[in-house]
Design a protein around this motif. Structure first.
Motif, PDB file in Angstrom:
ATOM      1  N   GLU A 227       0.818  -1.216   0.000  1.00 23.13           N
ATOM      2  CA  GLU A 227       0.000   0.000   0.000  1.00 23.13           C
ATOM      3  C   GLU A 227       0.849   1.261   0.000  1.00 23.13           C
ATOM      4  N   ALA A 228       2.117   1.132   0.371  1.00 24.54           N
ATOM      5  CA  ALA A 228       3.028   2.286   0.329  1.00 24.54           C
ATOM      6  C   ALA A 228       3.751   2.395  -1.007  1.00 24.54           C
ATOM      7  N   GLY A 229       3.484   1.446  -1.902  1.00 22.38           N
ATOM      8  CA  GLY A 229       4.132   1.472  -3.209  1.00 22.38           C
ATOM      9  C   GLY A 229       5.535   0.901  -3.205  1.00 22.38           C
ATOM     10  N   GLU A 230       5.908   0.236  -2.090  1.00 18.48           N
ATOM     11  CA  GLU A 230       7.256  -0.307  -1.977  1.00 18.48           C
ATOM     12  C   GLU A 230       7.321  -1.766  -2.423  1.00 18.48           C
ATOM     13  N   GLU A 231       6.176  -2.401  -2.577  1.00 12.33           N
ATOM     14  CA  GLU A 231       6.103  -3.775  -3.059  1.00 12.33           C
ATOM     15  C   GLU A 231       5.093  -3.840  -4.194  1.00 12.33           C
ATOM     16  N   GLN A 232       5.163  -4.910  -4.968  1.00 10.15           N
ATOM     17  CA  GLN A 232       4.270  -5.084  -6.098  1.00 10.15           C
ATOM     18  C   GLN A 232       3.688  -6.500  -6.081  1.00 10.15           C
ATOM     19  N   LEU A 233       2.442  -6.630  -6.516  1.00  7.55           N
ATOM     20  CA  LEU A 233       1.857  -7.961  -6.649  1.00  7.55           C
ATOM     21  C   LEU A 233       2.490  -8.739  -7.793  1.00  7.55           C
ATOM     22  N   THR A 234       3.199  -8.057  -8.653  1.00  6.61           N
ATOM     23  CA  THR A 234       3.882  -8.721  -9.756  1.00  6.61           C
ATOM     24  C   THR A 234       5.238  -9.272  -9.347  1.00  6.61           C
ATOM     25  N   ASN A 235       5.629  -9.052  -8.085  1.00  6.87           N
ATOM     26  CA  ASN A 235       6.875  -9.617  -7.591  1.00  6.87           C
ATOM     27  C   ASN A 235       6.691 -11.089  -7.245  1.00  6.87           C
ATOM     28  N   GLU A 236       7.816 -11.763  -7.028  1.00  5.60           N
ATOM     29  CA  GLU A 236       7.799 -13.219  -6.893  1.00  5.60           C
ATOM     30  C   GLU A 236       6.895 -13.718  -5.774  1.00  5.60           C
ATOM     31  N   TRP A 237       6.856 -13.017  -4.637  1.00  7.32           N
ATOM     32  CA  TRP A 237       6.105 -13.508  -3.480  1.00  7.32           C
ATOM     33  C   TRP A 237       4.633 -13.724  -3.796  1.00  7.32           C
ATOM     34  N   TRP A 238       4.036 -12.832  -4.612  1.00 10.72           N
ATOM     35  CA  TRP A 238       2.615 -12.996  -4.913  1.00 10.72           C
ATOM     36  C   TRP A 238       2.381 -13.847  -6.149  1.00 10.72           C
ATOM     37  N   VAL A 239       3.225 -13.691  -7.165  1.00 10.48           N
ATOM     38  CA  VAL A 239       3.071 -14.521  -8.352  1.00 10.48           C
ATOM     39  C   VAL A 239       3.249 -15.995  -7.989  1.00 10.48           C
ATOM     40  N   SER A 240       4.220 -16.300  -7.133  1.00  5.10           N
ATOM     41  CA  SER A 240       4.420 -17.695  -6.729  1.00  5.10           C
ATOM     42  C   SER A 240       3.228 -18.220  -5.938  1.00  5.10           C
ATOM     43  N   THR A 241       2.581 -17.350  -5.146  1.00  4.01           N
ATOM     44  CA  THR A 241       1.373 -17.759  -4.422  1.00  4.01           C
ATOM     45  C   THR A 241       0.259 -18.094  -5.399  1.00  4.01           C
ATOM     46  N   LEU A 242       0.101 -17.265  -6.427  1.00  2.83           N
ATOM     47  CA  LEU A 242      -0.910 -17.547  -7.444  1.00  2.83           C
ATOM     48  C   LEU A 242      -0.582 -18.821  -8.209  1.00  2.83           C
ATOM     49  N   GLU A 243       0.696 -19.055  -8.450  1.00  5.79           N
ATOM     50  CA  GLU A 243       1.099 -20.289  -9.130  1.00  5.79           C
ATOM     51  C   GLU A 243       0.791 -21.517  -8.268  1.00  5.79           C
ATOM     52  N   ASP A 244       0.929 -21.365  -6.955  1.00  8.09           N
ATOM     53  CA  ASP A 244       0.597 -22.472  -6.053  1.00  8.09           C
ATOM     54  C   ASP A 244      -0.903 -22.771  -6.099  1.00  8.09           C
ATOM     55  N   PHE A 245      -1.717 -21.721  -6.165  1.00 11.98           N
ATOM     56  CA  PHE A 245      -3.158 -21.941  -6.321  1.00 11.98           C
ATOM     57  C   PHE A 245      -3.444 -22.664  -7.634  1.00 11.98           C
ATOM     58  N   GLN A 246      -2.747 -22.261  -8.684  1.00 11.55           N
ATOM     59  CA  GLN A 246      -2.939 -22.916  -9.979  1.00 11.55           C
ATOM     60  C   GLN A 246      -2.557 -24.395  -9.896  1.00 11.55           C
ATOM     61  N   THR A 247      -1.499 -24.691  -9.168  1.00 14.65           N
ATOM     62  CA  THR A 247      -1.078 -26.085  -8.995  1.00 14.65           C
ATOM     63  C   THR A 247      -2.169 -26.894  -8.310  1.00 14.65           C
ATOM     64  N   LEU A 248      -2.768 -26.346  -7.265  1.00 17.13           N
ATOM     65  CA  LEU A 248      -3.842 -27.052  -6.565  1.00 17.13           C
ATOM     66  C   LEU A 248      -5.015 -27.325  -7.497  1.00 17.13           C
ATOM     67  N   LEU A 249      -5.309 -26.368  -8.356  1.00 19.29           N
ATOM     68  CA  LEU A 249      -6.414 -26.533  -9.302  1.00 19.29           C
ATOM     69  C   LEU A 249      -6.064 -27.575 -10.359  1.00 19.29           C
ATOM     70  N   ASP A 250      -4.857 -27.453 -10.928  1.00 16.96           N
ATOM     71  CA  ASP A 250      -4.451 -28.356 -12.003  1.00 16.96           C
ATOM     72  C   ASP A 250      -4.351 -29.799 -11.531  1.00 16.96           C
ATOM     73  N   ARG A 251      -3.945 -29.999 -10.281  1.00 19.71           N
ATOM     74  CA  ARG A 251      -3.780 -31.357  -9.757  1.00 19.71           C
ATOM     75  C   ARG A 251      -5.079 -31.881  -9.134  1.00 19.71           C
ATOM     76  N   GLU A 252      -6.148 -31.076  -9.247  1.00 19.90           N
ATOM     77  CA  GLU A 252      -7.481 -31.434  -8.766  1.00 19.90           C
ATOM     78  C   GLU A 252      -7.518 -31.638  -7.251  1.00 19.90           C
ATOM     79  N   PHE A 253      -6.652 -30.914  -6.539  1.00 17.60           N
ATOM     80  CA  PHE A 253      -6.720 -30.925  -5.076  1.00 17.60           C
ATOM     81  C   PHE A 253      -7.947 -30.144  -4.612  1.00 17.60           C
ATOM     82  N   ILE A 254      -8.349 -29.164  -5.401  1.00 18.39           N
ATOM     83  CA  ILE A 254      -9.612 -28.479  -5.205  1.00 18.39           C
ATOM     84  C   ILE A 254     -10.421 -28.627  -6.482  1.00 18.39           C
TER      85      ILE A 254
END
Length: 428
Positions: A227-254
């Motif tokens: 919120e201070a503009g010092e971090e971005q959702l496009t940085n690794e910490w959030w993109v990797s979190t979204l990729e983990d969600f995608q993994t759960l979906l692709d592997r039919e865990f959800i």
């Protein structure tokens, strides 16, 4: 006379329309506009106070507690109004505006607390004796500028609840790394068990996101920096979190249709042992054991990194924050009600009948589910729910929407970029 009113979703939507129409007017709309008798004082020398919150599943025990409070305080009656949580988050500020509703009210931490605090609707409780009934560390989230504006009542674990006996029968242990988590999920699928019941249709990723990102972004100031503009959702910490969600979906865990699954269906799937985990939190343990008393439950937060990189084991939140309306002319009676709720014997009744850990000192947990999970209060390294450190509601919606986009089939990087555009438009 006390009157408990549970506002259905349809009623709350109508309320929202009324409030939105009044939003630009001095004094605004309030929740009692459809129930005027709730704002009137009781007859004779009795004073009626209004208590509003979102926990519909707690209505029965609160009715009992209110009856007992009124017996001890015959000069006070309490009318309780309950709203669906999403509508409560949207409309609480308007309901509190003129002081006729919500003499005692509850708040979520994070953006709702900030909005209500900035509007000046919290009465300062710092010097009240009953503050000493709460765990001092747990109630810090209800402070602003060194003053105690609200008192969190519940200590919630916002991470998946899992079927312990099912794991034991399959020889599974709670995973300590992402690789182990994926192996666990594969084993469950091989035994025709859905690993995670995910109620994306109504709860969405609000809870599950916290444990999914807790070790991807261990910096507890990550959202303040966003919120201070010092971090971005496009940085690794959030993109990797979204990729983990995608993994759960692709592997039919959800489920592939996770965004259409409602809370009741997800709870039923776990209660009927069709799914191993419920991606919500401790507040649903009572609902699960009500449907299946034989369930043995505990918590299991996904560890999305290697074992030696993991810092946190789970998520906790001090929530259901009790406040006194600064606009109320019944503040003393409201404080007496909060004082009563904070007494250990009353808190113990509430805790055991609702399946909630609390922030009150000396609570006696007799519920088997609470006794079995109480070690999380002292023995585990848990992190306060990251989502509640997002103070801008538009930023919060952008973060959550990016997860929903991925679960809907979008690319994680693209979803992160779209979310960051919204963040950029809503921060200074």
């Amino acid at each position: 006379m006390k009157k408990s009113l549970f506002m259905t979703s349809a009623t709350a939507v109508g309320l929202a329309l009324v409030l939105n129409a009044c939003a630009g007017e001095e004094g605004g709309g309030n929740a009692g506009s459809s129930n005027n008798e709730s704002n009137a004082e009781a007859s004779g020398d009795q004073t009626q106070i209004s208590f509003i919150h979102w926990r519909g599943e707690d209505s029965e025990v609160f009715d009992e507690i209110i009856d007992e409070f009124e017996a001890e305080h015959p000069d006070i009656t309490v009318e309780m109004n309950i709203y669906p949580s999403e509508q409560y988050q949207s409309n609480a500020q308007q309901m509190l505006r003129d002081g006729s509703v919500g003499d005692v009210f509850t708040s979520f931490p994070g953006s709702q607390f900030e909005v209500i605090q900035n509007a000046g609707f919290f009465e300062d409780l710092t010097d009240e004796d009953f503050v000493g009934n709460f765990n001092a560390e747990a109630i810090e989230i209800g402070q602003a500028d060194g003053q105690q504006m609200a008192l969190p009542y519940q200590m919630v674990f916002n991470m998946p609840v899992y079927n312990v006996d099912m794991f034991d029968e399959l020889g599974l242990e709670p995973p300590n790394s992402w690789d182990e988590f994926l192996e666990m999920g594969d084993t469950l699928l091989e035994n025709d068990i859905t690993p995670i019941a995910f109620p994306g249709g109504d709860i969405g990723p609000n809870q599950f996101m916290n444990s999914m990102m807790m070790n991807n972004a261990p910096d507890e100031d990550i959202f303040a920096k966003l919120e201070a503009g010092e971090e971005q959702l496009t940085n690794e910490w959030w993109v990797s979190t979204l990729e983990d969600f995608q993994t759960l979906l692709d592997r039919e865990f959800i489920s592939q249709d996770a965004l259409g699954i409602q809370q009741d269906s997800a709870i039923a799937a776990v209660a009927q042992e069709e799914a191993a985990m419920l991606a919500t939190g401790s507040y649903h343990m009572a609902s699960l054991t009500e449907q299946n008393p034989d369930l043995n439950l505990d918590f299991l937060a996904p560890i999305t990194v290697a074992e030696d990189e993991a810092i946190y084991e789970g998520i906790h939140t001090a929530t259901f924050m009790l406040g006194v309306n600064a606009n109320s002319d019944k503040q003393e009676e409201a404080k007496q009600f909060i004082d009563y709720l904070s007494q250990p014997e009353v808190a113990s009744k509430y805790a055991n009948e609702t399946g909630q850990h609390l922030t009150i000192e000396d609570v006696d947990y007799t519920s088997e589910a609470l006794e079995d999970t109480a070690y999380w209060l002292t023995d585990k390294e848990t992190r306060f729910q990251p989502r509640f450190f997002i103070t801008n509601s538009s930023v919060e919606n952008a973060v959550l929407s990016s997860i929903e986009q991925v679960l809907g089939g979008d690319d994680p990087q693209s979803a992160a970029e779209q979310a960051q555009q919204v963040v950029d438009q809503n921060i200074d």
